[in-house]
Design a protein around this motif. Sequence first.
Motif, PDB file in Angstrom:
ATOM      1  N   GLU A  58     -26.850 -20.078 -72.674  1.00 33.13           N
ATOM      2  CA  GLU A  58     -25.618 -19.547 -73.252  1.00 33.13           C
ATOM      3  C   GLU A  58     -25.144 -18.310 -72.488  1.00 33.13           C
ATOM      4  OE1 GLU A  58     -28.319 -20.275 -74.901  1.00 33.13           O
ATOM      5  OE2 GLU A  58     -27.765 -21.876 -76.320  1.00 33.13           O
ATOM      6  N   GLN A  59     -26.088 -17.433 -72.118  1.00 32.72           N
ATOM      7  CA  GLN A  59     -25.724 -16.250 -71.337  1.00 32.72           C
ATOM      8  C   GLN A  59     -25.156 -16.645 -69.977  1.00 32.72           C
ATOM      9  OE1 GLN A  59     -29.587 -14.318 -71.508  1.00 32.72           O
ATOM     10  NE2 GLN A  59     -28.694 -12.571 -72.616  1.00 32.72           N
ATOM     11  N   ASP A  60     -25.762 -17.631 -69.359  1.00 37.75           N
ATOM     12  CA  ASP A  60     -25.319 -18.072 -68.035  1.00 37.75           C
ATOM     13  C   ASP A  60     -23.888 -18.607 -68.085  1.00 37.75           C
ATOM     14  OD1 ASP A  60     -26.049 -18.559 -65.207  1.00 37.75           O
ATOM     15  OD2 ASP A  60     -25.679 -20.656 -65.756  1.00 37.75           O
ATOM     16  N   VAL A  61     -23.549 -19.339 -69.153  1.00 32.82           N
ATOM     17  CA  VAL A  61     -22.189 -19.851 -69.299  1.00 32.82           C
ATOM     18  C   VAL A  61     -21.197 -18.691 -69.424  1.00 32.82           C
ATOM     19  CG1 VAL A  61     -20.627 -21.110 -70.842  1.00 32.82           C
ATOM     20  CG2 VAL A  61     -22.881 -22.050 -70.319  1.00 32.82           C
ATOM     21  N   ALA A  62     -21.567 -17.695 -70.229  1.00 27.68           N
ATOM     22  CA  ALA A  62     -20.685 -16.543 -70.426  1.00 27.68           C
ATOM     23  C   ALA A  62     -20.519 -15.743 -69.140  1.00 27.68           C
ATOM     24  CB  ALA A  62     -21.238 -15.649 -71.540  1.00 27.68           C
ATOM     25  N   VAL A  63     -21.623 -15.516 -68.421  1.00 23.32           N
ATOM     26  CA  VAL A  63     -21.562 -14.749 -67.177  1.00 23.32           C
ATOM     27  C   VAL A  63     -20.706 -15.476 -66.141  1.00 23.32           C
ATOM     28  CG1 VAL A  63     -22.919 -13.955 -65.207  1.00 23.32           C
ATOM     29  CG2 VAL A  63     -23.734 -13.530 -67.533  1.00 23.32           C
ATOM     30  N   THR A  64     -20.873 -16.784 -66.036  1.00 24.55           N
ATOM     31  CA  THR A  64     -20.096 -17.565 -65.071  1.00 24.55           C
ATOM     32  C   THR A  64     -18.598 -17.464 -65.368  1.00 24.55           C
ATOM     33  OG1 THR A  64     -21.925 -19.117 -64.771  1.00 24.55           O
ATOM     34  CG2 THR A  64     -19.739 -19.858 -64.094  1.00 24.55           C
ATOM     35  N   ALA A  65     -18.232 -17.546 -66.652  1.00 23.20           N
ATOM     36  CA  ALA A  65     -16.819 -17.464 -67.031  1.00 23.20           C
ATOM     37  C   ALA A  65     -16.242 -16.090 -66.717  1.00 23.20           C
ATOM     38  CB  ALA A  65     -16.666 -17.785 -68.514  1.00 23.20           C
ATOM     39  N   ILE A  66     -17.008 -15.056 -66.996  1.00 18.10           N
ATOM     40  CA  ILE A  66     -16.528 -13.693 -66.736  1.00 18.10           C
ATOM     41  C   ILE A  66     -16.428 -13.443 -65.235  1.00 18.10           C
ATOM     42  CG2 ILE A  66     -17.074 -11.243 -66.997  1.00 18.10           C
ATOM     43  CD1 ILE A  66     -18.331 -11.918 -69.701  1.00 18.10           C
ATOM     44  N   HIS A  67     -17.388 -13.924 -64.465  1.00 17.68           N
ATOM     45  CA  HIS A  67     -17.333 -13.769 -63.010  1.00 17.68           C
ATOM     46  C   HIS A  67     -16.093 -14.440 -62.429  1.00 17.68           C
ATOM     47  CE1 HIS A  67     -21.799 -12.647 -62.044  1.00 17.68           C
ATOM     48  NE2 HIS A  67     -21.203 -11.796 -62.859  1.00 17.68           N
ATOM     49  N   LYS A  68     -15.729 -15.615 -62.967  1.00 11.69           N
ATOM     50  CA  LYS A  68     -14.524 -16.305 -62.487  1.00 11.69           C
ATOM     51  C   LYS A  68     -13.278 -15.472 -62.797  1.00 11.69           C
ATOM     52  CE  LYS A  68     -16.200 -21.085 -62.737  1.00 11.69           C
ATOM     53  NZ  LYS A  68     -16.029 -22.418 -63.392  1.00 11.69           N
ATOM     54  N   ALA A  69     -13.261 -14.866 -63.984  1.00 21.64           N
ATOM     55  CA  ALA A  69     -12.124 -14.027 -64.348  1.00 21.64           C
ATOM     56  C   ALA A  69     -12.024 -12.807 -63.436  1.00 21.64           C
ATOM     57  CB  ALA A  69     -12.260 -13.592 -65.809  1.00 21.64           C
ATOM     58  N   ILE A  70     -13.177 -12.229 -63.072  1.00 20.55           N
ATOM     59  CA  ILE A  70     -13.185 -11.074 -62.173  1.00 20.55           C
ATOM     60  C   ILE A  70     -12.672 -11.472 -60.792  1.00 20.55           C
ATOM     61  CG2 ILE A  70     -14.664  -9.404 -60.995  1.00 20.55           C
ATOM     62  CD1 ILE A  70     -16.484  -9.479 -63.488  1.00 20.55           C
ATOM     63  N   SER A  71     -13.118 -12.627 -60.317  1.00 18.57           N
ATOM     64  CA  SER A  71     -12.711 -13.090 -58.988  1.00 18.57           C
ATOM     65  C   SER A  71     -11.225 -13.409 -58.921  1.00 18.57           C
ATOM     66  CB  SER A  71     -13.523 -14.335 -58.598  1.00 18.57           C
ATOM     67  OG  SER A  71     -14.909 -14.028 -58.541  1.00 18.57           O
ATOM     68  N   ALA A  72     -10.617 -13.732 -60.073  1.00 16.92           N
ATOM     69  CA  ALA A  72      -9.187 -14.044 -60.094  1.00 16.92           C
ATOM     70  C   ALA A  72      -8.333 -12.812 -59.814  1.00 16.92           C
ATOM     71  CB  ALA A  72      -8.805 -14.652 -61.434  1.00 16.92           C
TER      72      ALA A  72
END
Length: 280
Positions: A219-233
């Motif tokens: 669950e943490q990995d899913v959240a981190v991946t989503a936030i990282h994508k938002a940061i990269s945007a």
Amino acid sequence: MPKPKPNRDTSIVEVIALSGFDKALAYAVPRTCQGALKLGSLVRIPLRRRSELGVVLRFGTEQVVPPGKLKMIFELVQPYPVLPPDLMELFRWAQQYYAATPESILETMIPAAIRKGMKPKTRLYISKGKAPTAEELATLEKRAPKQAAILKFIRQQVKPLPRADILKAMKVSASACDGLVGKGFLRETDTEEERIAYEDELGDQEAVVTETRPVLTDEQDVAVTAIHKAISAEAFSVRLLHGVTGSGKTEVYLNAIEKIVAEGGGVIFLVPEVALAPQT
């Protein structure tokens, strides 16, 4: 009847009082303060028959104040702003983004001690005064050797030295120094110094505890991946992370912070409870 024009004179400022009055008020600036007053300055103002502290938000005003009703600022509390330009910019942004009153935002940004009118820090310095006679020095060496030692040391210096540092280094009591000042052998002066946050010995003594990096749950990995994508945007967005106590929300935040810092960015991490501070 035509309406009076708003006053944009630089001798008038708008101030937010730090006393539960959530509206900017217009005040006249006395001539003695006009050269030193800046945006973000802490001032003392008359309000409700009392003297209150407030922060200068702008020069000039759009408010229409009847003649004779404009009150004057009492004093500039300190010569440097409590909100420098970068924090003023943050304050403006917070006003637009959050459903919060200006005073509540200022209370969050300005330490309580400053909001209560903390005076500038002063430091005492000592320097040589009148020269003692040989007889006076001999008497001191016999009856008050500590006084004689500090007097000899100060007379060898070419400029004033911080009193507290000298007393600590020479293990001399304050009363011994006061005795020399009273006799005129030493001179005492005080100097105002700007308070600088975190300028103390604790910062140099802080130890960083190294631990094994925790493995993220699915669950943490899913959240981190989503936030990282938002940061990269590289576009503004908002993420709300929902989880029960102990589910590892802080670890998700830290992973996001790590990515931003690694890319040269900056982060403000706010915690709602002081007990959470050690986690960060």
